[in-house]
Write a protein that holds these residues in place. Structure first.
Motif, PDB file in Angstrom:
ATOM      1  N   MET A   1     -33.684 -20.999-142.935  1.00 50.82           N
ATOM      2  CA  MET A   1     -33.659 -20.102-141.795  1.00 50.82           C
ATOM      3  C   MET A   1     -33.021 -18.771-142.183  1.00 50.82           C
ATOM      4  O   MET A   1     -33.451 -17.723-141.701  1.00 50.82           O
ATOM      5  CB  MET A   1     -32.897 -20.741-140.645  1.00 50.82           C
ATOM      6  CG  MET A   1     -33.003 -19.949-139.381  1.00 50.82           C
ATOM      7  SD  MET A   1     -32.299 -20.736-137.941  1.00 50.82           S
ATOM      8  CE  MET A   1     -33.100 -22.291-137.929  1.00 50.82           C
ATOM      9  N   LEU A   2     -32.030 -18.850-143.034  1.00 47.27           N
ATOM     10  CA  LEU A   2     -31.403 -17.614-143.486  1.00 47.27           C
ATOM     11  C   LEU A   2     -32.398 -16.786-144.296  1.00 47.27           C
ATOM     12  O   LEU A   2     -32.396 -15.554-144.231  1.00 47.27           O
ATOM     13  CB  LEU A   2     -30.158 -17.930-144.316  1.00 47.27           C
ATOM     14  CG  LEU A   2     -29.294 -16.747-144.737  1.00 47.27           C
ATOM     15  CD1 LEU A   2     -28.841 -15.956-143.517  1.00 47.27           C
ATOM     16  CD2 LEU A   2     -28.105 -17.222-145.529  1.00 47.27           C
ATOM     17  N   GLY A   3     -33.260 -17.460-145.026  1.00 50.93           N
ATOM     18  CA  GLY A   3     -34.297 -16.765-145.782  1.00 50.93           C
ATOM     19  C   GLY A   3     -35.255 -16.007-144.875  1.00 50.93           C
ATOM     20  O   GLY A   3     -35.670 -14.883-145.179  1.00 50.93           O
ATOM     21  N   TRP A   4     -35.612 -16.615-143.739  1.00 55.48           N
ATOM     22  CA  TRP A   4     -36.491 -15.936-142.781  1.00 55.48           C
ATOM     23  C   TRP A   4     -35.799 -14.722-142.184  1.00 55.48           C
ATOM     24  O   TRP A   4     -36.428 -13.680-141.968  1.00 55.48           O
ATOM     25  CB  TRP A   4     -36.914 -16.891-141.669  1.00 55.48           C
ATOM     26  CG  TRP A   4     -38.018 -17.798-142.085  1.00 55.48           C
ATOM     27  CD1 TRP A   4     -37.908 -19.121-142.421  1.00 55.48           C
ATOM     28  CD2 TRP A   4     -39.397 -17.456-142.258  1.00 55.48           C
ATOM     29  NE1 TRP A   4     -39.123 -19.599-142.773  1.00 55.48           N
ATOM     30  CE2 TRP A   4     -40.063 -18.613-142.672  1.00 55.48           C
ATOM     31  CE3 TRP A   4     -40.112 -16.286-142.094  1.00 55.48           C
ATOM     32  CZ2 TRP A   4     -41.428 -18.617-142.930  1.00 55.48           C
ATOM     33  CZ3 TRP A   4     -41.467 -16.299-142.350  1.00 55.48           C
ATOM     34  CH2 TRP A   4     -42.107 -17.451-142.760  1.00 55.48           C
ATOM     35  N   ALA A   5     -34.505 -14.847-141.891  1.00 57.85           N
ATOM     36  CA  ALA A   5     -33.763 -13.716-141.336  1.00 57.85           C
ATOM     37  C   ALA A   5     -33.740 -12.551-142.334  1.00 57.85           C
ATOM     38  O   ALA A   5     -33.939 -11.394-141.954  1.00 57.85           O
ATOM     39  CB  ALA A   5     -32.344 -14.136-140.978  1.00 57.85           C
ATOM     40  N   LEU A   6     -33.528 -12.867-143.603  1.00 57.52           N
ATOM     41  CA  LEU A   6     -33.530 -11.813-144.623  1.00 57.52           C
ATOM     42  C   LEU A   6     -34.922 -11.204-144.786  1.00 57.52           C
ATOM     43  O   LEU A   6     -35.053  -9.995-144.999  1.00 57.52           O
ATOM     44  CB  LEU A   6     -33.035 -12.382-145.952  1.00 57.52           C
ATOM     45  CG  LEU A   6     -31.555 -12.727-146.002  1.00 57.52           C
ATOM     46  CD1 LEU A   6     -31.212 -13.415-147.319  1.00 57.52           C
ATOM     47  CD2 LEU A   6     -30.704 -11.496-145.818  1.00 57.52           C
ATOM     48  N   THR A   7     -35.963 -12.029-144.673  1.00 55.57           N
ATOM     49  CA  THR A   7     -37.329 -11.522-144.763  1.00 55.57           C
ATOM     50  C   THR A   7     -37.622 -10.518-143.657  1.00 55.57           C
ATOM     51  O   THR A   7     -38.168  -9.440-143.901  1.00 55.57           O
ATOM     52  CB  THR A   7     -38.332 -12.686-144.694  1.00 55.57           C
ATOM     53  OG1 THR A   7     -38.069 -13.591-145.767  1.00 55.57           O
ATOM     54  CG2 THR A   7     -39.762 -12.189-144.792  1.00 55.57           C
ATOM     55  N   PHE A   8     -37.253 -10.873-142.429  1.00 58.33           N
ATOM     56  CA  PHE A   8     -37.487  -9.960-141.316  1.00 58.33           C
ATOM     57  C   PHE A   8     -36.628  -8.710-141.428  1.00 58.33           C
ATOM     58  O   PHE A   8     -37.046  -7.619-141.019  1.00 58.33           O
ATOM     59  CB  PHE A   8     -37.260 -10.658-139.973  1.00 58.33           C
ATOM     60  CG  PHE A   8     -38.445 -11.455-139.521  1.00 58.33           C
ATOM     61  CD1 PHE A   8     -39.571 -10.826-139.018  1.00 58.33           C
ATOM     62  CD2 PHE A   8     -38.441 -12.827-139.585  1.00 58.33           C
ATOM     63  CE1 PHE A   8     -40.670 -11.544-138.606  1.00 58.33           C
ATOM     64  CE2 PHE A   8     -39.532 -13.565-139.178  1.00 58.33           C
ATOM     65  CZ  PHE A   8     -40.659 -12.922-138.685  1.00 58.33           C
ATOM     66  N   LEU A   9     -35.437  -8.834-141.992  1.00 56.92           N
ATOM     67  CA  LEU A   9     -34.596  -7.661-142.205  1.00 56.92           C
ATOM     68  C   LEU A   9     -35.250  -6.704-143.203  1.00 56.92           C
ATOM     69  O   LEU A   9     -35.280  -5.491-142.983  1.00 56.92           O
ATOM     70  CB  LEU A   9     -33.210  -8.077-142.703  1.00 56.92           C
ATOM     71  CG  LEU A   9     -32.251  -6.934-143.023  1.00 56.92           C
ATOM     72  CD1 LEU A   9     -31.940  -6.143-141.763  1.00 56.92           C
ATOM     73  CD2 LEU A   9     -30.985  -7.470-143.647  1.00 56.92           C
ATOM     74  N   ILE A  10     -35.796  -7.240-144.265  1.00 54.18           N
ATOM     75  CA  ILE A  10     -36.469  -6.400-145.259  1.00 54.18           C
ATOM     76  C   ILE A  10     -37.709  -5.753-144.661  1.00 54.18           C
ATOM     77  O   ILE A  10     -37.980  -4.570-144.893  1.00 54.18           O
ATOM     78  CB  ILE A  10     -36.807  -7.228-146.515  1.00 54.18           C
ATOM     79  CG1 ILE A  10     -35.510  -7.585-147.235  1.00 54.18           C
ATOM     80  CG2 ILE A  10     -37.757  -6.474-147.434  1.00 54.18           C
ATOM     81  CD1 ILE A  10     -35.670  -8.576-148.357  1.00 54.18           C
ATOM     82  N   ILE A  11     -38.469  -6.508-143.861  1.00 53.68           N
ATOM     83  CA  ILE A  11     -39.638  -5.939-143.178  1.00 53.68           C
ATOM     84  C   ILE A  11     -39.207  -4.793-142.272  1.00 53.68           C
ATOM     85  O   ILE A  11     -39.859  -3.740-142.218  1.00 53.68           O
ATOM     86  CB  ILE A  11     -40.392  -7.023-142.388  1.00 53.68           C
ATOM     87  CG1 ILE A  11     -41.071  -8.000-143.352  1.00 53.68           C
ATOM     88  CG2 ILE A  11     -41.420  -6.409-141.445  1.00 53.68           C
ATOM     89  CD1 ILE A  11     -41.668  -9.216-142.668  1.00 53.68           C
ATOM     90  N   ALA A  12     -38.102  -4.977-141.558  1.00 55.01           N
ATOM     91  CA  ALA A  12     -37.608  -3.935-140.662  1.00 55.01           C
ATOM     92  C   ALA A  12     -37.198  -2.687-141.441  1.00 55.01           C
ATOM     93  O   ALA A  12     -37.481  -1.561-141.020  1.00 55.01           O
ATOM     94  CB  ALA A  12     -36.425  -4.464-139.850  1.00 55.01           C
ATOM     95  N   LEU A  13     -36.545  -2.872-142.578  1.00 54.80           N
ATOM     96  CA  LEU A  13     -36.124  -1.721-143.383  1.00 54.80           C
ATOM     97  C   LEU A  13     -37.324  -0.955-143.944  1.00 54.80           C
ATOM     98  O   LEU A  13     -37.349   0.280-143.925  1.00 54.80           O
ATOM     99  CB  LEU A  13     -35.208  -2.183-144.518  1.00 54.80           C
ATOM    100  CG  LEU A  13     -33.831  -2.686-144.094  1.00 54.80           C
ATOM    101  CD1 LEU A  13     -33.100  -3.264-145.287  1.00 54.80           C
ATOM    102  CD2 LEU A  13     -33.032  -1.581-143.441  1.00 54.80           C
ATOM    103  N   ILE A  14     -38.320  -1.687-144.417  1.00 51.51           N
ATOM    104  CA  ILE A  14     -39.516  -1.030-144.953  1.00 51.51           C
ATOM    105  C   ILE A  14     -40.269  -0.308-143.839  1.00 51.51           C
ATOM    106  O   ILE A  14     -40.708   0.833-144.002  1.00 51.51           O
ATOM    107  CB  ILE A  14     -40.411  -2.054-145.667  1.00 51.51           C
ATOM    108  CG1 ILE A  14     -39.721  -2.547-146.935  1.00 51.51           C
ATOM    109  CG2 ILE A  14     -41.776  -1.449-146.005  1.00 51.51           C
ATOM    110  CD1 ILE A  14     -40.418  -3.715-147.610  1.00 51.51           C
ATOM    111  N   ALA A  15     -40.413  -0.952-142.690  1.00 51.04           N
ATOM    112  CA  ALA A  15     -41.117  -0.331-141.570  1.00 51.04           C
ATOM    113  C   ALA A  15     -40.373   0.915-141.081  1.00 51.04           C
ATOM    114  O   ALA A  15     -41.001   1.920-140.735  1.00 51.04           O
ATOM    115  CB  ALA A  15     -41.279  -1.333-140.431  1.00 51.04           C
TER     116      ALA A  15
END
Length: 57
Positions: free
Chosen positions: A1-15
């Motif tokens: 679950m922590l991996g998913w949170a980091l994935t969405f954080l990276i998506i947010a930063l790129i976007a």
């Protein structure tokens, strides 16, 4: 679950870097929810483990 949170954080930063404010805001919100859910489940698991008498790692 922590991996998913980091994935969405990276998506947010790129976007956000590309100027997609709506997608960045939504991804950051999902990342925050997943991170809080991870912390709650982690604390619950530690409390249950302590009540069972299993020593922490």
């Amino acid at each position: 679950m922590l991996g998913w949170a980091l994935t969405f954080l990276i998506i947010a930063l790129i976007a956000a870097a590309m100027g997609f404010g709506g997608i960045a805001g939504a991804s950051a919100g999902i990342a925050q929810i997943l991170f809080v859910l991870f912390l709650i489940l982690f604390v619950v698991a530690m409390v249950v483990r302590a009540l069972r008498g299993t020593p922490p790692l």
